[in-house]
Design an enzyme around this catalytic site. Structure first.
Site, short mmCIF file in Angstrom:
data_model
loop_
_atom_site.label_atom_id
_atom_site.label_comp_id
_atom_site.label_asym_id
_atom_site.label_seq_id
_atom_site.Cartn_x
_atom_site.Cartn_y
_atom_site.Cartn_z
N SER A 191 -29.77 -18.85 10.21
CA SER A 191 -31.19 -18.26 11.74
C SER A 191 -32.15 -17.26 11.02
CB SER A 191 -29.46 -17.96 12.18
OG SER A 191 -29.17 -17.24 12.64
N GLY A 231 -38.78 -9.84 18.51
CA GLY A 231 -37.90 -9.64 17.48
C GLY A 231 -38.13 -10.57 16.55
N LEU A 232 -37.99 -10.83 15.79
CA LEU A 232 -38.32 -11.08 13.81
C LEU A 232 -39.21 -12.75 14.64
CD1 LEU A 232 -35.67 -11.01 11.16
CD2 LEU A 232 -37.49 -10.15 11.27
N ALA A 233 -38.51 -13.64 15.01
CA ALA A 233 -39.67 -14.45 15.31
C ALA A 233 -40.56 -13.77 16.13
CB ALA A 233 -38.87 -16.08 16.16
N HIS A 276 -17.56 -17.19 17.35
CA HIS A 276 -16.72 -17.01 16.43
C HIS A 276 -15.49 -16.46 16.53
CE1 HIS A 276 -16.53 -14.01 13.21
NE2 HIS A 276 -17.74 -14.29 12.66
N ARG A 297 -10.42 -12.61 6.98
CA ARG A 297 -8.82 -13.43 7.16
C ARG A 297 -9.39 -13.81 5.58
NH1 ARG A 297 -10.70 -17.23 10.03
NH2 ARG A 297 -12.38 -15.73 10.58
N GLY A 329 -27.18 -11.43 6.27
CA GLY A 329 -28.15 -12.21 5.29
C GLY A 329 -28.64 -13.15 5.42
C1 LIG Z 1 -23.92 -10.02 15.39
C2 LIG Z 1 -24.54 -11.28 15.35
C3 LIG Z 1 -24.59 -11.25 13.77
C4 LIG Z 1 -25.77 -12.14 12.99
N1 LIG Z 1 -25.07 -12.32 11.31
C5 LIG Z 1 -26.88 -13.01 11.21
C6 LIG Z 1 -26.88 -12.53 9.61
O1 LIG Z 1 -26.05 -12.69 9.47
N2 LIG Z 1 -27.81 -14.00 9.36
C7 LIG Z 1 -27.89 -14.57 10.48
O2 LIG Z 1 -28.90 -15.52 9.57
N3 LIG Z 1 -28.18 -15.20 11.21
C8 LIG Z 1 -27.40 -13.74 11.70
N4 LIG Z 1 -26.89 -13.65 13.45
C9 LIG Z 1 -28.45 -14.16 14.06
C10 LIG Z 1 -29.92 -13.52 14.17
O3 LIG Z 1 -29.63 -12.41 14.63
C11 LIG Z 1 -30.19 -14.26 15.36
O4 LIG Z 1 -30.87 -15.52 15.42
C12 LIG Z 1 -31.85 -13.95 15.12
O5 LIG Z 1 -32.52 -12.80 14.85
C13 LIG Z 1 -32.92 -13.86 16.43
O6 LIG Z 1 -34.06 -13.51 15.88
P1 LIG Z 1 -35.24 -14.30 17.27
O7 LIG Z 1 -36.50 -13.60 16.81
O8 LIG Z 1 -35.61 -15.08 18.12
O9 LIG Z 1 -34.72 -12.86 18.69
P2 LIG Z 1 -34.36 -11.64 19.24
O10 LIG Z 1 -34.11 -10.96 17.68
O11 LIG Z 1 -32.88 -11.98 19.52
O12 LIG Z 1 -35.21 -10.64 19.50
C14 LIG Z 1 -35.78 -11.42 21.15
C15 LIG Z 1 -36.88 -10.28 21.53
O13 LIG Z 1 -37.29 -11.37 22.75
C16 LIG Z 1 -37.66 -10.18 23.79
N5 LIG Z 1 -37.24 -10.79 25.32
C17 LIG Z 1 -36.54 -11.72 25.38
N6 LIG Z 1 -36.51 -12.41 26.89
C18 LIG Z 1 -37.97 -11.44 26.88
C19 LIG Z 1 -38.26 -11.45 28.31
N7 LIG Z 1 -37.82 -12.05 29.70
N8 LIG Z 1 -39.38 -11.23 28.72
C20 LIG Z 1 -40.07 -10.40 27.14
N9 LIG Z 1 -39.64 -10.70 26.22
C21 LIG Z 1 -38.35 -10.86 26.25
C22 LIG Z 1 -36.54 -8.92 23.61
O14 LIG Z 1 -36.35 -8.08 23.46
C23 LIG Z 1 -36.40 -9.29 21.86
O15 LIG Z 1 -37.89 -8.18 21.14
C24 LIG Z 1 -26.40 -13.07 13.98
C25 LIG Z 1 -26.47 -12.92 14.62
C26 LIG Z 1 -25.36 -11.87 16.08
C27 LIG Z 1 -25.44 -11.82 17.59
#
Ligand SMILES: Cc1cc2nc3c(=O)[nH]c(=O)nc-3n(C[C@H](O)[C@H](O)[C@H](O)COP(=O)(O)OP(=O)(O)OC[C@H]3O[C@@H](n4cnc5c(N)ncnc54)[C@H](O)[C@@H]3O)c2cc1C
Ligand code: HEM
Ligand code: HEM
Ligand code: SF4
Ligand code: F3S
Ligand code: FES
Lengths: 613, 246, 217
Positions: free
Chosen positions: A410, A14-16, A257, A273, A50
């Site tokens: 986040s 994911g992004l991180a 939420h 709302r 955002g």
């Molecule tokens: C509906 C929704 C709306 C949101 N809106 C916002 C917003 O507007 N602003 C904001 O700041 N935040 C928002 N958030 C929160 C934010 O999107 C997330 O916290 C953030 O994108 C998480 O990024 P990440 O890289 O940590 O994880 P993710 O993007 O979830 O990536 C996880 C990665 O890990 C991989 N993975 C998982 N388990 C395994 C495994 N066992 N083995 C190998 N790979 C694995 C997945 O395939 C994926 O590639 C929102 C969240 C949701 C649910």
């Protein structure tokens, strides 16, 4: 055994995960990312709102700076965050936004001149300065003093993730998608990589690496009702917990939420709302004014969620196939308003419910949204307990969010932490050599293979893995939701322990051959129940209310006894996590005080009780 | 409410030596606001736990769940059963490699696509963390975003007769991607460089204007318009030297 | 960065595909224009044998028939060669496109199959027809009528006519959408226009055939 060796193994793309990978790859280290889905499908793409960074280009963000962002973040966390981390984060967020712009994000930009916006159902006017024309603009998000949330229309997460993955492709970082890590390889001191199961063929593969990063996102799927993607089921947290050494930080800190649609829990924005939408019950009557005479539907997220849940429990929810829910009514806002200002809501209703919100009611109920809980790391992103193991993003407890994450913080965390942790990983890689102990590797693979064979052969029993998951989800929804109390939590812990025994007796109904989805879940189910137990047990022990952790029987925030962070580890064979506590922050430049919103009953560090009701 | 739904679902597990491709029938009572996500999840949990399909965001955002729904490619999570007849046939997307049942490997395909079109900003400048960002007109930013909305679901590729006949055809999403970068002032690639990537029969000149891509794209991207613009630009790029005087 | 610099230095990439696509479109467009003029010539018989003879004589006196005829023939063949690159001749491709078209039930995809199919018919019948007419100059209404009243040619044209008009209609529409001359918002209107055009030409053509059939020789 099929074995792949690299300098850095990123579990999660994911992004991180990708941001860390980019940093390491740019420094010349061989990097491999694993992901359950093709990287661009990671849940980061779902964030629409955002990301926060104090650029202060919009007139509504004038005077914004890292200091103001810092204050918002710490208050948002209800003083649960690590303030050194928060400081580091706010200082580098603007740079991260600009860097993403440089890599190709089409951020929305300042348009000079007059325009109108809505707040609390009323229309206002603002005038953007001509000298800011064309700079990155920002929108308003809850809990911030300034407009600080940078965005690209309704697809911020999508554009961020696509741009990040473009960078990954450009740098030639190897990505193995549909490759799920199922255990960490370690000797109790050093992490050496992971065992993964291929979700195309079902085969196991060993990934050895000098540094391993977990960036697997949130794990909302331990709850039944969640806005998270279906893959957010905690794989990363589970493999860390399974080490018996690496702790989860604040497992009880889960954000909800108020308005997920029923049945699929897709989020509809708070703007509904904000712009004047109301909540109705089974009799199509408003109920919020009864509970919150002053603010009604405009009360804060958690308060609205609480009364919604309460109202449903009183039997005033609308019964449906998918459980009881309430109605969100925006009909009176009119077609013109809905089709312009709330276009996304209209689309969601049309596409996923087959409902026209101009004439029909929207079925909603509160849903899990974000896990502040995660793998505890220090401010460099290094996990507690194992050398060579790092974590970032929602999977980690870095700890920027404490007990409540601010909207927009986040996404920002993923790229800012990704960059910072990436730099630290590079430092680590430069200073450490690898020692891969073949015995440890062989042993780990043997145990994983054995686990699979036992599941396929129903050696431990024939419990249905889906049913076990369902029982666990019910338990969390019912008793470890938004509002918690000692009695329910104790009940939940007891029930979850039984469910844990069932999880240990799971056996497959199908053959388990290839990319079998039943096996995929079965391999995780015990770990998921453990995560659920960490949450329930952590919540039971924390006898105060802080951020999103709201105890009905302990309504005050208790800084005297609980200005700390829960650390949960799981020893092999145990039936409950071991809990320890550490100070919330090594230093407190912003001492605990009033957040300025939400309920505020505080027991101060000196034991004084402040109640502003 | 309460219709009886019959699902005809393609089954094949390449990892199982005894498996042969066939259609299998499942039955389900329709519930209110049911989507194919809900239906398939229920079939897996209640009837056949080995059934393979892909969902991730279940909100029409990630592009995971594309499949052939009664003959047409579409996102299953975004499809309400109410809008379908009571007999629903589900097949995996063609063109992409089959993983099993309804699941196909779009990840490998799209990674290769992104490599081929060099889907990133090409610039000789380097990032200066202290400098103010390069300014951009908001209208242009929104135009770029309009094309950036593609979710790589593969529906356009699966629906395209050309892509079905010729596996080297780049497909609409790749051509759209190029259009996106051509529009972006931050990308310094010349038309000549773009031409090299898409000015071929694998690229824009392979497109026969079948427009199924335009008709099925679940994100409603302006593919027809972008393909037209790209053909004109690339066409002009190829012949403009003929018009040069002297 | 290095690779970008290298590509910039390299000589121009091959333009073949682009040229061929241009030519395919231009020959197609040229043939459309020809078919419309052809319609004017042939349908003028409806105004009376004299009208047709006058037009035909005009073409011959200006040598347009003698020179233009073979030129059209050449364009026809060139267009065929170019367009044939797109026609699935390999069986696996044929199977793929058939399976695909049947599955997705998409009009424009079917229209392309119509175009490919009519093309084959036109290739054969059009060549025979052109050969026949051009080796028997001058063109007169009487000669044409005699041919058609012979029976064989009547049936021949009854088949060829709809094939040509379908091919022309679809081709016209396709050039417009492929080259972006008609945008997303105009597509529906264009399609309706194209259908109308095709129907109209078929109708005029039919009337013309009937007219030849009944023309007193
Ligand atoms: C509906 C929704 C709306 C949101 N809106 C916002 C917003 O507007 N602003 C904001 O700041 N935040 C928002 N958030 C929160 C934010 O999107 C997330 O916290 C953030 O994108 C998480 O990024 P990440 O890289 O940590 O994880 P993710 O993007 O979830 O990536 C996880 C990665 O890990 C991989 N993975 C998982 N388990 C395994 C495994 N066992 N083995 C190998 N790979 C694995 C997945 O395939 C994926 O590639 C929102 C969240 C949701 C649910
Ligand atoms: C009077 C004769 C003909 C006319 C007026 C005509 C006209 C056209 C036109 C206008 C097009 C669209 C061009 C484009 O999309 O670039 C076209 C396409 C095509 N033509 Fe013809 N054509 C004629 C004869 C033929 C013949 C003899 C063939 C034989 C093979 C043929 C095969 C095709 C094919 C396969 C296409 C589709 C190409 C594509 O979609 O890329 N045509 N024709
Ligand atoms: C230079 C070339 C051509 C000449 C001089 C020519 C001339 C004629 C003439 C004189 C007729 C009247 C009938 C007859 O005499 O048999 C006719 C009819 C016809 N021609 Fe051609 N033709 C040419 C090319 C073509 C081509 C390329 C096509 C299509 C592929 C075509 C399709 C037809 C059809 C369908 C008719 C039936 C007339 C109708 O009812 O409209 N012709 N042509
Ligand atoms: S262009 Fe549309 S159909 Fe094609 S991959 Fe992108 S979103 Fe899917
Ligand atoms: S369907 Fe295929 S042929 Fe072109 S217009 Fe779309 S890419
Ligand atoms: S599951 Fe993400 S688009 Fe359908």
């Amino acid at each position: 055994m099929d074995t792949v060796v690299s300098d850095l193994l990123c579990i999660g793309a994911g992004l991180a995960g990708e941001r860390v990978a980019v940093e390491a790859a740019a420094a010349g280290f061989s990097t491999i990312c694993l992901s359950i889905v093709p990287p661009r499908r990671s849940h980061s793409s779902a964030a629409q709102g955002g990301m926060q960074a104090s650029l202060g280009n919009s007139c509504m963000g004038e005077g914004d700076c890292p200091d103001v962002h810092f204050e918002d973040t710490v208050k948002g966390s209800d003083w649960g965050c690590d303030q050194e981390v928060a400081r580091l984060f706010v200082e580098r967020a603007p740079e991260a936004v600009r860097e993403m712009a440089f890599w190709g994000i089409p951020w929305n930009r300042v348009v000079a001149g007059k325009s109108t916006y809505f707040k609390g159902g009323k229309q206002y006017e603002k005038v953007e300065a001509p000298e800011k024309e064309g700079l990155i603009t920002a929108r308003d998000f809850g809990g911030t003093a300034k407009w600080r949330t940078c965005y690209t229309s309704d697809g911020t997460g999508h554009t961020l993730l696509y741009t990040m993955d473009n960078k990954v492709v450009e740098l030639g970082v190897t990505v193995h998608d549909r490759m799920e890590a199922i255990s960490l390889i370690h000797d109790g001191e050093n992490c050496m990589g992971a065992v993964a199961r291929c979700l195309k063929t079902g085969k196991l593969r060993v990934y050895l690496a000098r540094a391993t990063l977990i960036a697997t996102g949130g794990y909302g799927r331990i709850y039944r009702e969640t806005t998270n993607a279906v893959i957010n089921d905690g794989g990363g947290a589970i493999i860390a917990l399974d080490t018996g050494i690496v702790p989860l930080g604040n497992p009880e800190a889960i954000q909800f939420h108020p308005t997920g649609i029923v049945p699929t829990n897709i989020l509809v924005t708070e703007g509904c709302r904000g712009d004047g939408g109301t909540l109705l019950d089974v009799n199509e009557e408003r109920f919020m004014p009864e509970y919150e005479p002053a603010k009604a539907e405009l009360a804060s997220r958690d308060v609205v969620s609480r009364w919604m849940t309460h109202h449903i429990r009183r039997g005033l929810g609308v019964p449906s196939h998918y459980g009881d829910h309430l109605w969100l009514d925006i009909r009176h806002l009119g077609a013109a308003h809905i089709k312009t200002k709330l276009r996304e809501v209209e689309e969601i209703c049309n596409n996923f419910l087959g409902i026209d919100p101009v004439t029909q009611l929207i079925p909603v109920r509160p849903a899990q949204h974000y896990t502040m809980a995660g793998i505890r790391t220090n401010k460099d992103g290094a996990a507690y307990g194992l050398k060579g193991l790092f974590a970032a993003g929602e999977a980690a407890c870095w700890d920027l969010h404490g007990f409540n994450r601010l909207g927009g913080n986040s996404l920002a965390e993923t790229v800012v932490a990704g960059k910072i942790v990436g730099e630290k990983v590079v430092e680590y890689l430069k200073g450490h050599e690898a020692r891969f102990d073949t015995g440890v590797v062989r042993d780990r693979v043997r145990r994983d293979q054995e686990r699979i064979d036992r599941l396929i052969g129903c050696k431990d029993g024939k419990e249905d893995t889906f049913k076990v998951r369902s029982a666990m989800q019910d338990e969390l929804m019912e008793r470890v939701g938004i509002f918690r109390n000692g009695k329910d939590l104790q009940q939940a812990v007891d029930n979850l322990q039984e469910i844990l025994q069932r999880a240990r007796r799971v056996g497959l109904r199908s053959s388990g051959l290839g990319a079998n989805p039943e096996l995929t879940l079965a391999l995780k189910i015990e770990g998921m129940v453990k995560l659920a137990l960490c949450t329930a047990y952590g919540a039971l022990q924390r006898t105060e209310s802080r951020g999103c952790h709201a105890r009905e029987d302990f309504q005050a925030r208790n800084d005297r006894d609980w200005l700390n962070r829960t650390l949960a580890t799981w020893k092999e064979g145990a039936n409950l996590p071991a809990l320890e506590y550490e100070p919330a922050s090594p230093s407190m430049p912003l001492p605990p005080g009033d957040r300025g919103y939400g309920a505020s009953k505080i027991i101060t560090c000196d034991g004084e009780i402040i109640d502003r009701g | 409410m309460g219709r009886h739904l019959t699902f005809e679902i393609f089954r094949f597990n390449p990892e199982d030596k005894d498996s042969v491709p066939h259609m299998e029938t499942f039955h389900l009572e329709e519930t209110e606001r049911m989507t194919l996500f809900i239906a398939l999840t229920r079939i897996r949990e209640e009837q056949d736990p080995s059934l393979q399909f892909d969902f991730c965001c279940r909100a029409g955002i990630c592009g995971s769940c594309a499949m052939m729904i009664n003959g047409r490619p579409g996102l299953a999570c975004k499809t309400l059963t109410r809008e379908l007849p009571s007999e629903i046939t589900l097949l995996p997307l063609p063109v992409f490699k089959l993983i099993g049942d309804l699941s196909v490997d779009t990840g490998t395909w799209y990674r290769a696509m992104n490599e081929k079109v060099e889907s990133w900003i090409h610039t000789h400048r380097s990032f200066d963390p202290r400098a103010e960002e390069q300014r951009m007109d908001n209208a242009l930013a929104e135009e770029i975003y309009e094309l950036e909305r593609c979710v790589e679901c593969g529906c356009c590729v699966a629906s395209c007769g050309t892509a079905n006949m010729r596996e080297d055809f780049l497909g609409a999403s790749a051509l759209n991607r190029i259009a996106r970068f051509m529009m972006d002032p931050r990308d310094e690639r010349s038309s000549k460089e773009y031409f090299e990537v898409v000015g071929t029969d694998e690229g824009i000149f392979g497109c026969m204007g079948l427009l199924a891509c335009e008709d099925v794209c679940p994100k409603n991207l302006p593919l027809q318009d972008q393909l037209g613009i790209l053909r004109r630009k690339m066409g002009w790029q190829a012949v403009k030297h003929l018009f040069r005087m002297g | 960065m290095q690779t970008a610099a290298m590509t910039r230095e390299r000589s121009f990439p091959t333009r073949t595909s682009a040229y061929l696509d241009w030519l395919q479109m231009l020959t197609g467009a040229g043939l459309i224009l020809f078919m419309w003029s052809h319609m004017v010539l042939v349908a003028s018989v409806n105004l009376g044998a004299g009208a047709m003879n006058t037009i035909a004589r005009f073409f011959e006196d200006t040598y347009m028939a003698q020179v233009g005829g073979p030129l059209i023939g050449a364009a026809f063949l060139l267009h065929f060669v170019l367009a044939a690159r797109k026609v699935p001749f390999r069986t696996e491709q044929q199977r793929a496109i058939w399976k695909h078209a049947r599955l997705i039930k998409h009009t424009d995809t079917w229209l392309w199959l119509v175009q490919a199919f009519t093309a084959m018919v036109i290739l054969i019948m059009g060549s025979i027809h052109m050969w026949t007419v051009l080796t028997d100059l001058p063109i007169t209404a009487a000669k044409s009528a005699a041919r058609i009243q012979g029976g064989f040619w009547g049936v021949f044209y009854l088949i060829l006519l709809p094939m040509v008009e379908l091919h022309v209609g679809v081709g016209f529409y396709r050039i417009a959408v492929k080259w972006g001359l008609a945008g997303r918002s105009q597509r529906k209107g264009l399609k309706r226009f194209e259908n109308g055009l095709t129907a109209m030409f078929i109708l005029i053509g039919l009337i013309t055939i009937v007219r030849f059939w009944t023309l007193p020789i």
